[in-house]
Design a protein around this motif. Structure first.
Motif, PDB file in Angstrom:
ATOM      1  N   LEU A  84       0.813  -1.206   0.000  1.00  0.00           N
ATOM      2  CA  LEU A  84       0.000   0.000   0.000  1.00  0.00           C
ATOM      3  C   LEU A  84       0.853   1.264   0.000  1.00  0.00           C
ATOM      4  O   LEU A  84       0.498   2.258  -0.650  1.00  0.00           O
ATOM      5  N   ASP A  85       1.978   1.241   0.712  1.00  0.00           N
ATOM      6  CA  ASP A  85       2.884   2.398   0.691  1.00  0.00           C
ATOM      7  C   ASP A  85       3.407   2.651  -0.720  1.00  0.00           C
ATOM      8  O   ASP A  85       3.425   3.792  -1.196  1.00  0.00           O
ATOM      9  N   LEU A  86       3.832   1.589  -1.400  1.00  0.00           N
ATOM     10  CA  LEU A  86       4.343   1.746  -2.765  1.00  0.00           C
ATOM     11  C   LEU A  86       3.239   2.173  -3.729  1.00  0.00           C
ATOM     12  O   LEU A  86       3.455   3.010  -4.600  1.00  0.00           O
ATOM     13  N   ALA A  87       2.052   1.620  -3.564  1.00  0.00           N
ATOM     14  CA  ALA A  87       0.931   2.013  -4.425  1.00  0.00           C
ATOM     15  C   ALA A  87       0.596   3.485  -4.218  1.00  0.00           C
ATOM     16  O   ALA A  87       0.367   4.221  -5.180  1.00  0.00           O
ATOM     17  N   GLY A  88       0.587   3.933  -2.978  1.00  0.00           N
ATOM     18  CA  GLY A  88       0.318   5.334  -2.683  1.00  0.00           C
ATOM     19  C   GLY A  88       1.390   6.249  -3.244  1.00  0.00           C
ATOM     20  O   GLY A  88       1.086   7.331  -3.774  1.00  0.00           O
ATOM     21  N   ALA A  89       2.649   5.821  -3.152  1.00  0.00           N
ATOM     22  CA  ALA A  89       3.749   6.621  -3.694  1.00  0.00           C
ATOM     23  C   ALA A  89       3.656   6.706  -5.210  1.00  0.00           C
ATOM     24  O   ALA A  89       3.909   7.766  -5.805  1.00  0.00           O
ATOM     25  N   ALA A  90       3.275   5.610  -5.868  1.00  0.00           N
ATOM     26  CA  ALA A  90       3.115   5.619  -7.328  1.00  0.00           C
ATOM     27  C   ALA A  90       1.982   6.558  -7.730  1.00  0.00           C
ATOM     28  O   ALA A  90       2.113   7.333  -8.673  1.00  0.00           O
ATOM     29  N   LYS A  91       0.890   6.505  -7.010  1.00  0.00           N
ATOM     30  CA  LYS A  91      -0.233   7.397  -7.310  1.00  0.00           C
ATOM     31  C   LYS A  91       0.171   8.852  -7.101  1.00  0.00           C
ATOM     32  O   LYS A  91      -0.139   9.713  -7.931  1.00  0.00           O
ATOM     33  N   ALA A  92       0.862   9.136  -6.009  1.00  0.00           N
ATOM     34  CA  ALA A  92       1.309  10.501  -5.737  1.00  0.00           C
ATOM     35  C   ALA A  92       2.267  10.998  -6.817  1.00  0.00           C
ATOM     36  O   ALA A  92       2.303  12.194  -7.114  1.00  0.00           O
ATOM     37  N   ALA A  93       3.024  10.075  -7.423  1.00  0.00           N
ATOM     38  CA  ALA A  93       3.962  10.444  -8.485  1.00  0.00           C
ATOM     39  C   ALA A  93       3.260  10.670  -9.815  1.00  0.00           C
ATOM     40  O   ALA A  93       3.854  11.210 -10.743  1.00  0.00           O
ATOM     41  N   GLY A  94       2.002  10.236  -9.937  1.00  0.00           N
ATOM     42  CA  GLY A  94       1.253  10.461 -11.164  1.00  0.00           C
ATOM     43  C   GLY A  94       0.752   9.212 -11.861  1.00  0.00           C
ATOM     44  O   GLY A  94       0.127   9.294 -12.918  1.00  0.00           O
ATOM     45  N   ALA A  95       0.995   8.045 -11.289  1.00  0.00           N
ATOM     46  CA  ALA A  95       0.506   6.810 -11.905  1.00  0.00           C
ATOM     47  C   ALA A  95      -1.012   6.738 -11.801  1.00  0.00           C
ATOM     48  O   ALA A  95      -1.596   7.134 -10.795  1.00  0.00           O
ATOM     49  N   THR A  96      -1.628   6.222 -12.848  1.00  0.00           N
ATOM     50  CA  THR A  96      -3.074   6.000 -12.832  1.00  0.00           C
ATOM     51  C   THR A  96      -3.405   4.532 -12.608  1.00  0.00           C
ATOM     52  O   THR A  96      -4.560   4.178 -12.406  1.00  0.00           O
ATOM     53  N   GLY A  97      -2.389   3.671 -12.662  1.00  0.00           N
ATOM     54  CA  GLY A  97      -2.569   2.245 -12.461  1.00  0.00           C
ATOM     55  C   GLY A  97      -1.236   1.598 -12.164  1.00  0.00           C
ATOM     56  O   GLY A  97      -0.179   2.246 -12.219  1.00  0.00           O
ATOM     57  N   LEU A  98      -1.276   0.323 -11.851  1.00  0.00           N
ATOM     58  CA  LEU A  98      -0.079  -0.411 -11.441  1.00  0.00           C
ATOM     59  C   LEU A  98       0.104  -1.675 -12.263  1.00  0.00           C
ATOM     60  O   LEU A  98      -0.873  -2.304 -12.658  1.00  0.00           O
ATOM     61  N   ILE A  99       1.352  -2.036 -12.468  1.00  0.00           N
ATOM     62  CA  ILE A  99       1.703  -3.328 -13.042  1.00  0.00           C
ATOM     63  C   ILE A  99       2.169  -4.170 -11.865  1.00  0.00           C
ATOM     64  O   ILE A  99       3.109  -3.795 -11.160  1.00  0.00           O
ATOM     65  N   VAL A 100       1.501  -5.289 -11.639  1.00  0.00           N
ATOM     66  CA  VAL A 100       1.764  -6.101 -10.458  1.00  0.00           C
ATOM     67  C   VAL A 100       2.366  -7.439 -10.865  1.00  0.00           C
ATOM     68  O   VAL A 100       1.827  -8.126 -11.733  1.00  0.00           O
TER      69      VAL A 100
END
Length: 130
Positions: A84-100
């Protein structure tokens, strides 16, 4: 047509994503570098006339910026808070989605399915609330 996602970290690759793509897949772009790269995408003349959303999918992993080509140094999180920390950091950086990716060491179909079920139950709802 299916979404056309363009990957790469070079300025030409990022420009192609902005001009021809439905989104961008940064590969070794760090979260700190994302604002400048996203600014470059938005500066492309045709980008302003877009009528479709533009997706930015970041890898749900952490890697040291100074040694980003050493794939053995990638860290794919396994624990809920870390994910969740990494997902939040990615979103804060501008990501709209994640590759898992499955965490390293996941072996066999049963373990894979358990992890996917855990991820869908514990992580996806929490990320949607972010």
């Amino acid at each position: 047509h299916p979404p056309l996602m363009i990957g790469g970290d070079s300025r030409p690759a990022i420009r192609r994503a902005a001009i021809m793509g439905d989104g961008w897949l940064p590969w070794l772009t760090t979260r700190d570098e994302m604002p400048e790269r996203l600014r470059y995408i938005r500066e492309q003349p045709v980008f302003a006339g877009r009528t479709r959303p533009f997706e930015v999918l970041m890898l749900l992993a952490d890697f040291p910026a100074e040694d980003r080509l050493n794939l053995s140094r990638f860290h794919i999180p396994r624990q809920r808070d870390e994910v969740l920390d990494l997902a939040g950091a990615a979103k804060a950086a501008g990501a709209t989605g994640l590759i898992v990716h499955l965490p390293p060491g996941t072996s066999g179909l049963d373990e894979c399915l358990e992890w996917v079920e855990w991820f869908s139950r514990e992580i996806i709802p929490a990320v949607r609330r972010m």
